[in-house]
Motif scaffolding. Structure first.
Motif, PDB file in Angstrom:
ATOM      1  N   GLN A  81       0.833  -1.205   0.000  1.00 58.70           N
ATOM      2  CA  GLN A  81       0.000   0.000   0.000  1.00 58.70           C
ATOM      3  C   GLN A  81       0.865   1.251   0.000  1.00 58.70           C
ATOM      4  O   GLN A  81       0.578   2.213  -0.710  1.00 58.70           O
ATOM      5  N   GLN A  82       1.936   1.247   0.784  1.00 54.62           N
ATOM      6  CA  GLN A  82       2.833   2.400   0.841  1.00 54.62           C
ATOM      7  C   GLN A  82       3.562   2.595  -0.483  1.00 54.62           C
ATOM      8  O   GLN A  82       3.750   3.724  -0.941  1.00 54.62           O
ATOM      9  N   ALA A  83       3.950   1.498  -1.119  1.00 58.82           N
ATOM     10  CA  ALA A  83       4.618   1.590  -2.416  1.00 58.82           C
ATOM     11  C   ALA A  83       3.676   2.146  -3.486  1.00 58.82           C
ATOM     12  O   ALA A  83       4.070   2.978  -4.299  1.00 58.82           O
ATOM     13  N   GLU A  84       2.419   1.701  -3.443  1.00 62.24           N
ATOM     14  CA  GLU A  84       1.420   2.211  -4.397  1.00 62.24           C
ATOM     15  C   GLU A  84       1.157   3.690  -4.151  1.00 62.24           C
ATOM     16  O   GLU A  84       1.050   4.472  -5.104  1.00 62.24           O
ATOM     17  N   ALA A  85       1.060   4.088  -2.891  1.00 61.37           N
ATOM     18  CA  ALA A  85       0.816   5.497  -2.563  1.00 61.37           C
ATOM     19  C   ALA A  85       2.011   6.367  -3.001  1.00 61.37           C
ATOM     20  O   ALA A  85       1.824   7.464  -3.539  1.00 61.37           O
ATOM     21  N   ALA A  86       3.206   5.857  -2.818  1.00 59.11           N
ATOM     22  CA  ALA A  86       4.406   6.600  -3.207  1.00 59.11           C
ATOM     23  C   ALA A  86       4.484   6.751  -4.725  1.00 59.11           C
ATOM     24  O   ALA A  86       4.831   7.815  -5.235  1.00 59.11           O
ATOM     25  N   LYS A 120       4.123  10.315  -7.214  1.00 59.97           N
ATOM     26  CA  LYS A 120       5.170  10.680  -8.188  1.00 59.97           C
ATOM     27  C   LYS A 120       4.573  10.929  -9.564  1.00 59.97           C
ATOM     28  O   LYS A 120       5.142  11.619 -10.365  1.00 59.97           O
ATOM     29  N   SER A 121       3.430  10.338  -9.847  1.00 60.56           N
ATOM     30  CA  SER A 121       2.814  10.448 -11.190  1.00 60.56           C
ATOM     31  C   SER A 121       2.237  11.796 -11.444  1.00 60.56           C
ATOM     32  O   SER A 121       1.831  12.552 -10.706  1.00 60.56           O
TER      33      SER A 121
END
Length: 165
Positions: A155-160, A164-165
């Motif tokens: 979840q944290q990786a997806e949020a990060a 960035k996008s």
């Protein structure tokens, strides 16, 4: 009357079926670095264990393969010199029926590894003993915490990546 209906409905739900069809070591490596270097044998070890889990559907209906990937590194407490390294990929083939789709992923990554773990523990103990060290008896692994930590990390990786996008 409503209680009777609820009881009958509970009885109609299919029973969970789970069988271990096979279990095996897919890959294993043990390096006794201490013996290769000719070091002292009365060293206090510091053992680090990393665990990764994987599960995938097989081509046969209701069959899944679940693997526990261990990376065990033992270092000398005083000098940080590596004593041994054990890497193992231990897998089980499971026949699973009647697990609701939304509960299948946690079931595969929590319950199935729990079933495999005693065998993994025995192999690690035997390999370390046969490799010239006292048998390493792995502590119990909290597969629920491991699963939750992995979900949180994703979840944290997806949020990060979304920010960035």
């Amino acid at each position: 009357m409503a209680e009777e209906g609820a009881g009958a409905q509970a009885q109609q739900q299919p029973q969970l079926k789970m069988n271990i069809l096979a279990q095996f070591i897919r890959d294993m490596s043990f390096e006794n670095i201490l013996a290769q270097k000719g070091g002292a044998t009365d060293i206090q070890p510091d053992v680090q264990v990393q665990v990764n889990l994987d599960a995938k559907k097989r081509n046969v209906d209701h069959q899944y393969e679940v693997s526990i990937k261990l990376n065990v590194t033992s270092k000398a407490k005083e000098s940080d010199v590596v004593l041994f390294v054990l890497e193992m990929d231990y897998a089980g083939v499971f026949h699973i029926e009647n697990v609701p789709e939304d509960q299948l992923h946690p079931f595969l990554l929590i319950e199935c590894p729990r079933m495999l773990f005693p065998f993994v523990r025995r192999v690690v103990s035997d390999v370390t003993r046969d490799g010239g060290f006292p048998p390493l008896n792995l502590e119990n692994i909290d597969f629920v915490a491991l699963y939750r930590n992995e979900l949180l990390r994703r979840q944290q990786a997806e949020a990060a990546s979304a920010t960035k996008s």
